[in-house]
Design a protein around this motif. Structure first.
Motif, PDB file in Angstrom:
ATOM      1  N   ARG A 126     -32.499 -12.488 -32.611  1.00 42.10           N
ATOM      2  CA  ARG A 126     -32.152 -12.448 -31.186  1.00 42.10           C
ATOM      3  C   ARG A 126     -32.059 -13.866 -30.609  1.00 42.10           C
ATOM      4  O   ARG A 126     -31.173 -14.154 -29.788  1.00 42.10           O
ATOM      5  CB  ARG A 126     -33.173 -11.613 -30.418  1.00 42.10           C
ATOM      6  CG  ARG A 126     -32.918 -11.591 -28.918  1.00 42.10           C
ATOM      7  CD  ARG A 126     -33.617 -10.436 -28.250  1.00 42.10           C
ATOM      8  NE  ARG A 126     -32.878  -9.202 -28.437  1.00 42.10           N
ATOM      9  CZ  ARG A 126     -33.365  -8.003 -28.117  1.00 42.10           C
ATOM     10  NH1 ARG A 126     -34.594  -7.882 -27.641  1.00 42.10           N
ATOM     11  NH2 ARG A 126     -32.627  -6.928 -28.286  1.00 42.10           N
ATOM     12  N   GLU A 127     -32.962 -14.743 -31.044  1.00 37.48           N
ATOM     13  CA  GLU A 127     -32.887 -16.133 -30.582  1.00 37.48           C
ATOM     14  C   GLU A 127     -31.566 -16.767 -31.007  1.00 37.48           C
ATOM     15  O   GLU A 127     -30.938 -17.499 -30.233  1.00 37.48           O
ATOM     16  CB  GLU A 127     -34.071 -16.931 -31.143  1.00 37.48           C
ATOM     17  CG  GLU A 127     -35.405 -16.577 -30.512  1.00 37.48           C
ATOM     18  CD  GLU A 127     -36.575 -17.211 -31.242  1.00 37.48           C
ATOM     19  OE1 GLU A 127     -36.328 -17.963 -32.227  1.00 37.48           O
ATOM     20  OE2 GLU A 127     -37.731 -16.961 -30.846  1.00 37.48           O
ATOM     21  N   GLU A 128     -31.138 -16.491 -32.240  1.00 32.45           N
ATOM     22  CA  GLU A 128     -29.875 -17.030 -32.723  1.00 32.45           C
ATOM     23  C   GLU A 128     -28.701 -16.459 -31.922  1.00 32.45           C
ATOM     24  O   GLU A 128     -27.803 -17.204 -31.504  1.00 32.45           O
ATOM     25  CB  GLU A 128     -29.704 -16.713 -34.207  1.00 32.45           C
ATOM     26  CG  GLU A 128     -28.388 -17.206 -34.794  1.00 32.45           C
ATOM     27  CD  GLU A 128     -28.259 -16.892 -36.272  1.00 32.45           C
ATOM     28  OE1 GLU A 128     -28.339 -17.826 -37.094  1.00 32.45           O
ATOM     29  OE2 GLU A 128     -28.083 -15.696 -36.604  1.00 32.45           O
ATOM     30  N   VAL A 129     -28.712 -15.162 -31.712  1.00 31.23           N
ATOM     31  CA  VAL A 129     -27.630 -14.509 -30.967  1.00 31.23           C
ATOM     32  C   VAL A 129     -27.568 -15.026 -29.538  1.00 31.23           C
ATOM     33  O   VAL A 129     -26.489 -15.371 -29.028  1.00 31.23           O
ATOM     34  CB  VAL A 129     -27.813 -12.978 -30.998  1.00 31.23           C
ATOM     35  CG1 VAL A 129     -26.878 -12.300 -30.011  1.00 31.23           C
ATOM     36  CG2 VAL A 129     -27.584 -12.430 -32.407  1.00 31.23           C
ATOM     37  N   ASP A 130     -28.728 -15.098 -28.875  1.00 26.27           N
ATOM     38  CA  ASP A 130     -28.740 -15.563 -27.485  1.00 26.27           C
ATOM     39  C   ASP A 130     -28.260 -17.002 -27.383  1.00 26.27           C
ATOM     40  O   ASP A 130     -27.526 -17.361 -26.453  1.00 26.27           O
ATOM     41  CB  ASP A 130     -30.145 -15.437 -26.908  1.00 26.27           C
ATOM     42  CG  ASP A 130     -30.562 -13.996 -26.660  1.00 26.27           C
ATOM     43  OD1 ASP A 130     -29.688 -13.106 -26.746  1.00 26.27           O
ATOM     44  OD2 ASP A 130     -31.745 -13.751 -26.394  1.00 26.27           O
ATOM     45  N   HIS A 131     -28.672 -17.834 -28.331  1.00 23.98           N
ATOM     46  CA  HIS A 131     -28.279 -19.238 -28.297  1.00 23.98           C
ATOM     47  C   HIS A 131     -26.773 -19.395 -28.492  1.00 23.98           C
ATOM     48  O   HIS A 131     -26.120 -20.158 -27.768  1.00 23.98           O
ATOM     49  CB  HIS A 131     -29.031 -20.013 -29.376  1.00 23.98           C
ATOM     50  CG  HIS A 131     -28.524 -21.414 -29.584  1.00 23.98           C
ATOM     51  ND1 HIS A 131     -28.596 -22.385 -28.616  1.00 23.98           N
ATOM     52  CD2 HIS A 131     -27.913 -21.996 -30.659  1.00 23.98           C
ATOM     53  CE1 HIS A 131     -28.056 -23.508 -29.075  1.00 23.98           C
ATOM     54  NE2 HIS A 131     -27.637 -23.302 -30.311  1.00 23.98           N
ATOM     55  N   LEU A 132     -26.221 -18.664 -29.457  1.00 23.41           N
ATOM     56  CA  LEU A 132     -24.815 -18.840 -29.796  1.00 23.41           C
ATOM     57  C   LEU A 132     -23.867 -18.145 -28.829  1.00 23.41           C
ATOM     58  O   LEU A 132     -22.814 -18.677 -28.478  1.00 23.41           O
ATOM     59  CB  LEU A 132     -24.551 -18.342 -31.219  1.00 23.41           C
ATOM     60  CG  LEU A 132     -25.177 -19.169 -32.348  1.00 23.41           C
ATOM     61  CD1 LEU A 132     -25.017 -18.453 -33.682  1.00 23.41           C
ATOM     62  CD2 LEU A 132     -24.537 -20.555 -32.410  1.00 23.41           C
ATOM     63  N   LEU A 133     -24.238 -16.938 -28.397  1.00 19.24           N
ATOM     64  CA  LEU A 133     -23.313 -16.121 -27.608  1.00 19.24           C
ATOM     65  C   LEU A 133     -23.534 -16.216 -26.109  1.00 19.24           C
ATOM     66  O   LEU A 133     -22.618 -15.929 -25.327  1.00 19.24           O
ATOM     67  CB  LEU A 133     -23.404 -14.655 -28.036  1.00 19.24           C
ATOM     68  CG  LEU A 133     -23.115 -14.337 -29.497  1.00 19.24           C
ATOM     69  CD1 LEU A 133     -23.094 -12.829 -29.708  1.00 19.24           C
ATOM     70  CD2 LEU A 133     -21.802 -14.961 -29.957  1.00 19.24           C
TER      71      LEU A 133
END
Length: 473
Positions: free
Chosen positions: A281-288
């Motif tokens: 989720r951290e990766e998704v929130d950061h990228l998207l």
């Protein structure tokens, strides 16, 4: 033959005449794993009149892939393929013709072509979010299966085709896939065989009409289907309509059978492992950033943590849990004799959980595939959920990309939890999660003003264009 070669050890406990046929159809993975635990990585058992030689582990996987179309025949191992497609199509064509047909498909899955598919995948995933609304429950396969089919229909045939047929396309393909039969004689007029052939006729008619439509009114700029209609062999020879139809059917059929199950298992794994779910989720929130801002190809391929979880799910829950070849000649391998006509069986479902190949094989650890970790397991032919060698799944990059996009958008929008205890479908069919396997979801209520990552800055900081990481996986 060498005098020191011996027959593979035989798994005991089979029934007269039937051998281990009933055990295999009741729980094939348990049977294959039990054979490995008793007899090691090479052994044999009987299924009715067939002698099955099981070969497990990376070295044996590599041998089978290298010898396919030489000592081992893929054509004779899948008799259902004749009925579902045709006698001279793809795997059943002579090698030169197979390579000609494969050359038509492969350019459509290069990195340059993949850029056009990510917006399609994101559009269909956002469509699912719109259908789900703010909260509720959904059953994995009945919900994600049609979305996978919608993505394929939209990407391969165009948005107008997908809108025209809707979920009817999914239903036709479920009937068509019923023709995938390994044991029963294909001439038996069973209910599922009749339905498979009826669905095949209807799909051929629909796609034939769609080819005619696109020839009469070509789409500009062309999409995947328009490119297929206009495609030629490498020597410039026009491609027959029947081959175009079969290639489209193959791509959608193979992708649906694997991807619907694989993305369902991936979501199960994510929901069962809270620590890694937070990492994703951290990766998704950061990228998207905030929901509703779309997704680019650069953002999708930058989701490296999601890549790792998909590989770990492929390891733990390979939907293609067995792969079969037929010995085309007598040969020896690793001190054992294999006779012409024997069936050689790989089992990713067992090989992927061998302790000598993967540490703590029953544990969920996506980081085991992180190349920056010193003990990362990247041995050739250790992960074979999408096959290997010249017959490795042509659409593997497409499948992994659509799973990344679908999972990322679900994580971006929802908090989710499993309701039912997941278990595989019983028997020797497609290794999907059994129904019901429901997910309870509710819209996330956090910060909705996040900005997406600056992909150009990330690429510059890494010293290379972001898209190079995907390559020709």
């Amino acid at each position: 033959m060498s005098a020191i070669a011996v027959e593979p050890p035989v798994l005991d406990g089979g029934l007269p005449l039937l051998g281990h046929l009933t055990s295999f159809f009741r729980d094939p993975v348990a049977l294959l794993r039990g054979g490995y635990e008793k007899l090691g990585p090479i052994y044999s058992f009987r299924m009715g009149g067939r002698k099955m030689v099981v070969m497990l582990g990376p070295e044996n996987n590599r041998f089978v892939f290298q010898e396919t179309d030489k000592l081992l025949s893929v054509r004779e191992s899948m008799p259902f393929f004749h009925k579902m497609f045709s006698d001279d199509f793809y795997l059943f064509a002579e090698m030169d013709e197979y390579l000609r047909q494969r050359a038509v498909i492969m350019p459509r899955f290069k990195a340059s072509a993949m850029k056009n598919y990510v917006p399609v995948m994101a559009h269909e995933a956002e469509g699912l979010v719109a259908e789900l609304g703010d909260s509720g429950e959904f059953d994995l396969i009945p919900t994600l299966g049609p979305v996978v089919m919608d993505i394929a229909a939209h990407a391969f045939m165009g948005s107008d085709f997908k809108q025209k047929l809707g979920h009817q396309f999914f239903d036709l393909f479920r009937d068509f896939s019923g023709g995938m039969e390994f044991v029963l004689p294909l001439w038996l007029p069973t209910k599922k065989m009749r339905r498979s052939q009826a669905a095949k006729r209807k799909l051929h008619r629909i796609l034939g009409e769609w080819i005619a439509e696109r020839r009469a009114r070509p789409l500009d700029p062309p999409d995947f289907f328009q490119d297929m209609v206009a495609a030629t062999y490498p020597d410039g020879t026009p491609i027959p309509d029947e081959l175009i139809i079969n290639l489209i059917l193959l791509l959608v059929w193979a992708g649906h059978e694997t991807t619907a199950g694989q993305v369902s298992w991936a979501l199960i794994d994510i929901l069962q492992n809270a620590d890694y779910r937070r990492t994703l989720r951290e990766e998704v929130d950061h990228l998207l950033g905030a929901p509703g801002q779309g997704m680019t190809w650069e953002q999708a391929i930058a989701m490296q943590k999601m890549d790792l979880t998909l590989r770990e799910t492929e390891r733990l829950h390979p939907v293609a849990f067995t792969m079969i070849r037929k010995a085309a000649a007598d040969f020896e391998h690793d001190g054992y004799r294999v006779h012409k006509g024997d069936w050689v069986l790989l089992a990713p479902s067992v090989s992927h959980r061998m302790a000598e190949v993967f540490a703590h094989p029953d544990s969920y650890d996506p980081q085991r595939f992180d190349t920056e970790r010193s003990d990362a397991k990247m041995e050739s032919s250790s992960l074979i959920g999408f096959g290997g060698g010249v017959h490795r799944c042509a659409g593997v990059n497409f499948a992994r990309m659509e799973m990344k996009v679908l999972l990322a958008i679900l994580l971006q929008h929802y908090d989710m939890e499993l309701i039912d205890t997941p278990r595989p479908i019983a028997g020797a069919g497609t290794y999907w999660p059994a129904q019901p396997c429901r997910v309870r979801y509710a819209r996330r209520r956090g910060d909705v003003s996040r900005a997406p990552a600056d992909m150009a800055a990330m690429a510059a900081a890494a010293g290379c264009p972001a898209h190079q990481k995907e390559g020709n996986d």
